[in-house]
Scaffold this motif. Structure first.
Motif, PDB file in Angstrom:
ATOM      1  N   MET A   7      44.086  35.565  33.791  1.00  0.00           N
ATOM      2  CA  MET A   7      43.569  34.488  32.961  1.00  0.00           C
ATOM      3  C   MET A   7      42.872  33.428  33.800  1.00  0.00           C
ATOM      4  O   MET A   7      41.800  32.931  33.436  1.00  0.00           O
ATOM      5  N   TYR A   8      43.461  33.080  34.953  1.00  0.00           N
ATOM      6  CA  TYR A   8      42.843  32.072  35.812  1.00  0.00           C
ATOM      7  C   TYR A   8      41.475  32.541  36.304  1.00  0.00           C
ATOM      8  O   TYR A   8      40.506  31.768  36.317  1.00  0.00           O
ATOM      9  N   ALA A   9      41.399  33.808  36.699  1.00  0.00           N
ATOM     10  CA  ALA A   9      40.117  34.345  37.162  1.00  0.00           C
ATOM     11  C   ALA A   9      39.097  34.368  36.024  1.00  0.00           C
ATOM     12  O   ALA A   9      37.929  34.014  36.222  1.00  0.00           O
ATOM     13  N   ALA A  10      39.531  34.777  34.829  1.00  0.00           N
ATOM     14  CA  ALA A  10      38.627  34.822  33.682  1.00  0.00           C
ATOM     15  C   ALA A  10      38.148  33.424  33.316  1.00  0.00           C
ATOM     16  O   ALA A  10      36.973  33.233  32.966  1.00  0.00           O
ATOM     17  N   ALA A  11      39.038  32.435  33.373  1.00  0.00           N
ATOM     18  CA  ALA A  11      38.642  31.058  33.065  1.00  0.00           C
ATOM     19  C   ALA A  11      37.620  30.550  34.075  1.00  0.00           C
ATOM     20  O   ALA A  11      36.643  29.887  33.697  1.00  0.00           O
ATOM     21  N   ALA A  12      37.825  30.865  35.354  1.00  0.00           N
ATOM     22  CA  ALA A  12      36.866  30.431  36.385  1.00  0.00           C
ATOM     23  C   ALA A  12      35.504  31.076  36.159  1.00  0.00           C
ATOM     24  O   ALA A  12      34.463  30.404  36.241  1.00  0.00           O
ATOM     25  N   VAL A  13      35.495  32.374  35.851  1.00  0.00           N
ATOM     26  CA  VAL A  13      34.233  33.071  35.592  1.00  0.00           C
ATOM     27  C   VAL A  13      33.528  32.462  34.379  1.00  0.00           C
ATOM     28  O   VAL A  13      32.307  32.259  34.383  1.00  0.00           O
ATOM     29  N   THR A  14      34.288  32.153  33.341  1.00  0.00           N
ATOM     30  CA  THR A  14      33.698  31.612  32.114  1.00  0.00           C
ATOM     31  C   THR A  14      33.103  30.227  32.352  1.00  0.00           C
ATOM     32  O   THR A  14      32.006  29.919  31.867  1.00  0.00           O
ATOM     33  N   ILE A  15      33.806  29.383  33.080  1.00  0.00           N
ATOM     34  CA  ILE A  15      33.302  28.036  33.363  1.00  0.00           C
ATOM     35  C   ILE A  15      32.040  28.108  34.217  1.00  0.00           C
ATOM     36  O   ILE A  15      31.040  27.426  33.924  1.00  0.00           O
ATOM     37  N   VAL A  16      32.063  28.935  35.256  1.00  0.00           N
ATOM     38  CA  VAL A  16      30.875  29.086  36.108  1.00  0.00           C
ATOM     39  C   VAL A  16      29.718  29.648  35.288  1.00  0.00           C
ATOM     40  O   VAL A  16      28.558  29.220  35.442  1.00  0.00           O
ATOM     41  N   SER A  17      30.000  30.589  34.413  1.00  0.00           N
ATOM     42  CA  SER A  17      28.953  31.181  33.581  1.00  0.00           C
ATOM     43  C   SER A  17      28.315  30.140  32.669  1.00  0.00           C
ATOM     44  O   SER A  17      27.086  30.108  32.499  1.00  0.00           O
ATOM     45  N   LEU A  18      29.129  29.273  32.085  1.00  0.00           N
ATOM     46  CA  LEU A  18      28.587  28.213  31.235  1.00  0.00           C
ATOM     47  C   LEU A  18      27.725  27.239  32.042  1.00  0.00           C
ATOM     48  O   LEU A  18      26.669  26.795  31.566  1.00  0.00           O
ATOM     49  N   LEU A  19      28.174  26.894  33.234  1.00  0.00           N
ATOM     50  CA  LEU A  19      27.373  26.001  34.074  1.00  0.00           C
ATOM     51  C   LEU A  19      26.043  26.655  34.471  1.00  0.00           C
ATOM     52  O   LEU A  19      25.005  25.987  34.505  1.00  0.00           O
ATOM     53  N   LEU A  20      26.073  27.960  34.759  1.00  0.00           N
ATOM     54  CA  LEU A  20      24.839  28.669  35.066  1.00  0.00           C
ATOM     55  C   LEU A  20      23.901  28.683  33.865  1.00  0.00           C
ATOM     56  O   LEU A  20      22.685  28.506  34.002  1.00  0.00           O
TER      57      LEU A  20
END
Length: 225
Positions: A113-126
């Motif tokens: 979950m932590y990894a998925a949350a980090a990927v999702t946040i970075v994806s939104l910023l991108l």
């Protein structure tokens, strides 16, 4: 009754009601529109099953893009997959859904979950960077795009503020460990639910029907879909 009690009580009830009624109203208003008569004779028969297959086929990564467009192409997949893992794989989220609907399923490990949350946040910023940096995307952007981005981003950020203990400890506690951060997290979720029927988040329900309509439009003209 403190702030958290209000947020997960009356305010949550209002947000869910707005989400359900607003979504039903949008779907009813759209699907009651009369179907347009096709112009001219179709070149080939193209039924609903063919339209559905054509719509599903377009969810795959399209071929032929230049290497420079790879990140732009893959970023939406990273966002949607990561968001699905966060929403439906985290144990406290599953417990929340179970309290509302009675449905539950096994949770994923916290590390996933932590990894998925980090990927999702970075994806939104991108995605925001692409929108602001590209002249065409910047010109066609409207307030809806920025509001939708904001109400999607806030639950992820506020949710990370609540994650101070393993999910097993959070579920084992008989009271909320982080009351104010949890209240802000729930409030951001309620803001998303209220905005959902009136903004571009409705594509969660409309993406497949819209793609089927487009596939039918081209398929009846003999275009390979």
């Amino acid at each position: 009754m403190d702030f958290l009690d209000w947020v997960r009580g009356p305010l949550l009830t209002v947000a869910i009601a707005v989400f359900l009624l607003g979504t039903a109203w949008r779907l009813w208003a759209l699907f009651r529109l009369p179907a347009a008569s096709p112009a001219g004779m179709p070149r080939q028969h193209f039924g609903r099953w063919a339209a559905f297959r054509g719509a599903m086929g377009r969810f795959a990564v399209p071929k032929g893009f230049a290497p420079s467009a790879t990140l732009v192409t893959l970023n939406p997949y990273a966002f949607h997959i990561g968001l699905a893992v966060v929403v439906f794989g985290y144990a406290p989220h599953i417990a929340f859904i179970r309290r509302l609907t009675g449905l539950s399923w096994p949770a994923l490990p916290d590390a996933v979950m932590y990894a998925a949350a980090a990927v999702t946040i970075v994806s939104l910023l991108l995605a925001l960077m692409f929108r602001l940096a590209d002249p065409v995307l910047r010109k066609i952007s409207r307030a809806d795009d920025m509001i939708t981005w904001t109400v999607t981003f806030l639950p992820l950020v506020t949710g990370m503020a609540v994650v101070g203990e393993p999910s097993s400890a959070l579920l084992a506690s008989d009271h909320a460990i982080y009351r104010t951060p949890l209240a802000l997290h729930l409030l951001s979720l309620e803001l998303l639910l209220v905005w959902f029927p009136f903004g571009k988040l409705m594509h969660a329900f409309l993406a497949v029907p819209a793609r089927m309509q487009l596939a039918t439009f081209f398929g009846r003209r003999g275009v390979r879909v």
